[in-house]
Structures are given as C-alpha cells and as structure tokens.
Design a protein around this motif. Structure first.
Motif, mmCIF file in Angstrom:
data_model
loop_
_atom_site.group_PDB
_atom_site.id
_atom_site.type_symbol
_atom_site.label_atom_id
_atom_site.label_comp_id
_atom_site.label_asym_id
_atom_site.label_seq_id
_atom_site.Cartn_x
_atom_site.Cartn_y
_atom_site.Cartn_z
ATOM 1 N N ARG A 142 0.832 -1.204 0.000
ATOM 2 C CA ARG A 142 0.000 0.000 0.000
ATOM 3 C C ARG A 142 0.869 1.256 0.000
ATOM 4 O O ARG A 142 0.543 2.252 -0.651
ATOM 5 C CB ARG A 142 -0.936 0.017 1.210
ATOM 6 N N GLN A 168 -6.462 -13.252 0.831
ATOM 7 C CA GLN A 168 -7.366 -12.212 1.314
ATOM 8 C C GLN A 168 -6.768 -10.826 1.121
ATOM 9 O O GLN A 168 -7.462 -9.891 0.696
ATOM 10 C CB GLN A 168 -7.702 -12.432 2.786
ATOM 11 N N THR A 169 -5.475 -10.670 1.428
ATOM 12 C CA THR A 169 -4.822 -9.374 1.226
ATOM 13 C C THR A 169 -4.821 -9.007 -0.245
ATOM 14 O O THR A 169 -5.043 -7.850 -0.623
ATOM 15 C CB THR A 169 -3.380 -9.413 1.764
ATOM 16 N N ARG A 170 -4.601 -9.998 -1.077
ATOM 17 C CA ARG A 170 -4.604 -9.763 -2.525
ATOM 18 C C ARG A 170 -5.968 -9.272 -2.991
ATOM 19 O O ARG A 170 -6.056 -8.310 -3.755
ATOM 20 C CB ARG A 170 -4.228 -11.067 -3.234
ATOM 21 N N PHE A 171 -7.045 -9.920 -2.540
ATOM 22 C CA PHE A 171 -8.386 -9.486 -2.932
ATOM 23 C C PHE A 171 -8.651 -8.057 -2.460
ATOM 24 O O PHE A 171 -9.228 -7.237 -3.197
ATOM 25 C CB PHE A 171 -9.446 -10.425 -2.360
ATOM 26 N N ASP A 172 -8.243 -7.745 -1.242
ATOM 27 C CA ASP A 172 -8.444 -6.399 -0.702
ATOM 28 C C ASP A 172 -7.713 -5.353 -1.552
ATOM 29 O O ASP A 172 -8.259 -4.280 -1.839
ATOM 30 C CB ASP A 172 -7.954 -6.324 0.737
ATOM 31 N N LEU A 173 -6.483 -5.668 -1.945
ATOM 32 C CA LEU A 173 -5.704 -4.704 -2.722
ATOM 33 C C LEU A 173 -6.203 -4.602 -4.160
ATOM 34 O O LEU A 173 -6.094 -3.542 -4.785
ATOM 35 C CB LEU A 173 -4.223 -5.076 -2.692
ATOM 36 N N GLU A 174 -6.751 -5.673 -4.701
ATOM 37 C CA GLU A 174 -7.376 -5.582 -6.028
ATOM 38 C C GLU A 174 -8.529 -4.585 -5.998
ATOM 39 O O GLU A 174 -8.658 -3.728 -6.887
ATOM 40 C CB GLU A 174 -7.875 -6.958 -6.472
ATOM 41 N N ASP A 175 -9.375 -4.696 -4.970
ATOM 42 C CA ASP A 175 -10.510 -3.771 -4.857
ATOM 43 C C ASP A 175 -10.031 -2.345 -4.577
ATOM 44 O O ASP A 175 -10.604 -1.375 -5.091
ATOM 45 C CB ASP A 175 -11.464 -4.233 -3.757
ATOM 46 N N LEU A 176 -8.988 -2.211 -3.775
ATOM 47 C CA LEU A 176 -8.403 -0.896 -3.526
ATOM 48 C C LEU A 176 -7.892 -0.285 -4.825
ATOM 49 O O LEU A 176 -8.122 0.899 -5.108
ATOM 50 C CB LEU A 176 -7.261 -1.009 -2.518
ATOM 51 N N ASP A 227 -17.292 -6.953 -7.940
ATOM 52 C CA ASP A 227 -17.363 -7.499 -6.586
ATOM 53 C C ASP A 227 -16.699 -8.876 -6.592
ATOM 54 O O ASP A 227 -16.947 -9.680 -7.506
ATOM 55 C CB ASP A 227 -18.832 -7.599 -6.154
ATOM 56 N N GLN A 228 -15.878 -9.141 -5.565
ATOM 57 C CA GLN A 228 -15.111 -10.379 -5.552
ATOM 58 C C GLN A 228 -16.003 -11.621 -5.626
ATOM 59 O O GLN A 228 -15.604 -12.632 -6.224
ATOM 60 C CB GLN A 228 -14.234 -10.438 -4.295
#
Length: 255
Positions: A142, A168-176, A227-228
């Motif tokens: 980030r 999970q971190t990867r999915f969060d950063l993709e959405d970010l 959306d994931q």
C-alpha cells in the motif's frame, strides 16, 4: 495514450541470441485498465521495463502521448513486485511516499498534501511515522502504491504487485486498486500470471506467448463496479477465464 509498435528486445550483443521480446504491437487508451497475462518466463517484466524506459528496446517504437519513450517519462509511475526492496527502510512511510516528489520540483507544502492524500487513499492515514519494516507485507505494498499516487501519474505500470501476498490481502488490494483507478482517472497497465486477477481487474487482457508477443487481445465487458463474489459468479467470468486459460495452455514452454 500508449502505442507500442514492432517492439523487440534481445539481451547482449549476440545477433543470434533468442529475443526476450519479439515483435510486440498494441495500444492502450486513456484511462483504460489493461492486464498483460502470461506464464512465467514469457517476457512480461522485460516488456514493462522497456515501456517504462528503464531498459532500452533493441528495436521498435514506444510512444506516450505521441512522444518516444527513451527514458522514464515524468507522468509515469512504476509499482514493482518486490515492494520490500523498493521501499527505503531508513525512511518513514511519509518520507518514502514523498521521496520522488523532490525530483518533480514539488514544493514542500504540496508534497506534504499529496502524501497525506495518497496515504488516505490507500487506507494508511495515521501511519506516516511508521517505518516499512514495522508494517505487514500488504501494508508495505500500500505504501508503494501511495508513493506512485502521490506522484500524480497519468499512467501507472504495475509488475505483478500482489503476487507474493496471501489471498485475502490480494483481494483487498485488487478492490483498492480499482477504487484508486476510478478516483484518480489514471491509465493502468498491470502485469500478472493470475487469470482470475486479470479478468476481475481489466477492461482488456493481452495474452503473451514466449518470446513475448501478443497472442490474444480480449475485451472484458463485465459490469462495473466489480465485486469479488458476485462478479466471479457470473457465467461471463467463467467463459472469459476458460478462453484465457486455453490461450495460455497453447503457449510454447519458455526456456
């Protein structure tokens, strides 16, 4: 915005050496999100380094806003895969983010404002005085993204930036990243070897075969915002994933 024509890269002076990139041609429109997908060793990272002006191409042409790319352009930012090595461990988070701005001639006050806005955008407000080694891997990436945003680029190059992170971190950063892309109106060229990631993020996906040449150029007409869960449950997502997987399976094995 970006035009690549007949690009070729051979390492070394041997004219018989196998090319890392061979006859790559494509274009990227303003504010478009394009993923470059391919297996390991097909030349994705070499291609991105040529596009950024970090290494010279052997032949061919790269134009950004119609101007040849012969060195790193001022309105381009690069986020590397190895975020831990791209951050300076003796600098605080805030200083890491503002560091490139001194070379852009930004005043101290404007640099501070840009740094605060970038850290807020990536969810790191309040961590300005931390050091990279005090943060998790996801937070370090980030910081690397915030540094690129503070620079206010027109085009953002990203070389497998989430590859070493947990799911999970990867999915969060993709959405970010998708949120940042919408908010900052930036053009994104994103390297990945993850098919689901490419389909989820992109407007278009370019599939590379080794040595790097464009084997397939696919539009991704999935609705936005994405959306994931909901996006990945769409029949169209599965169809696109299968098409891209089939293209990669046809690639010759990279040496």
């Amino acid at each position: 915005m970006l035009e690549v024509s007949r690009l070729r890269k051979v390492y070394g002076a041997d004219p018989q050496a196998a090319p890392a990139i061979d006859d790559v041609t494509f274009s990227v429109a303003d504010r478009e999100f394009v993923c470059i997908l391919g297996s390991s060793g097909c030349g994705k990272s070499t291609l991105l380094r040529c596009l950024s002006g970090l290494i010279p191409a052997t032949s061919g042409e790269i134009l950004l806003h119609g101007d040849p790319v012969l060195a790193p352009p001022k309105d381009m930012a690069f986020v590397f895969q190895d975020y831990s090595r791209s951050l300076l461990p003796w600098m605080t988070v805030a200083r890491n983010v503002s560091f490139p701005l001194r070379y852009k001639g930004v005043s101290k006050e404007d640099a501070q404002k840009a740094t605060e806005e970038a850290l807020e955008a990536v969810g790191l407000s309040g961590r300005q005085k931390r050091y990279p080694w005090q943060l998790s891997g996801g937070m370090q990436q980030r910081v690397a993204i915030a540094r690129a945003l503070a620079y206010r680029p027109k085009i953002l190059l990203m070389d497998e930036p989430f590859a070493s992170l947990d799911a999970q971190t990867r999915f969060d950063l993709e959405d970010l990243l998708l949120d940042i892309w919408r908010r900052f109106d930036v053009t994104v060229l994103f390297i990945t070897h993850d098919i689901d990631e490419a389909v989820y993020l992109a407007d278009r996906v370019l599939v590379l075969e080794a040595p790097a040449k464009v084997a397939l150029d696919v539009d991704i007409p999935l609705p936005r915002p994405r959306d994931q869960l909901k996006t990945k449950q769409l029949p169209e997502f599965a169809e696109l994933r299968t098409r891209l997987f089939s293209a990669i399976q046809r690639e010759p094995a990279a040496l």
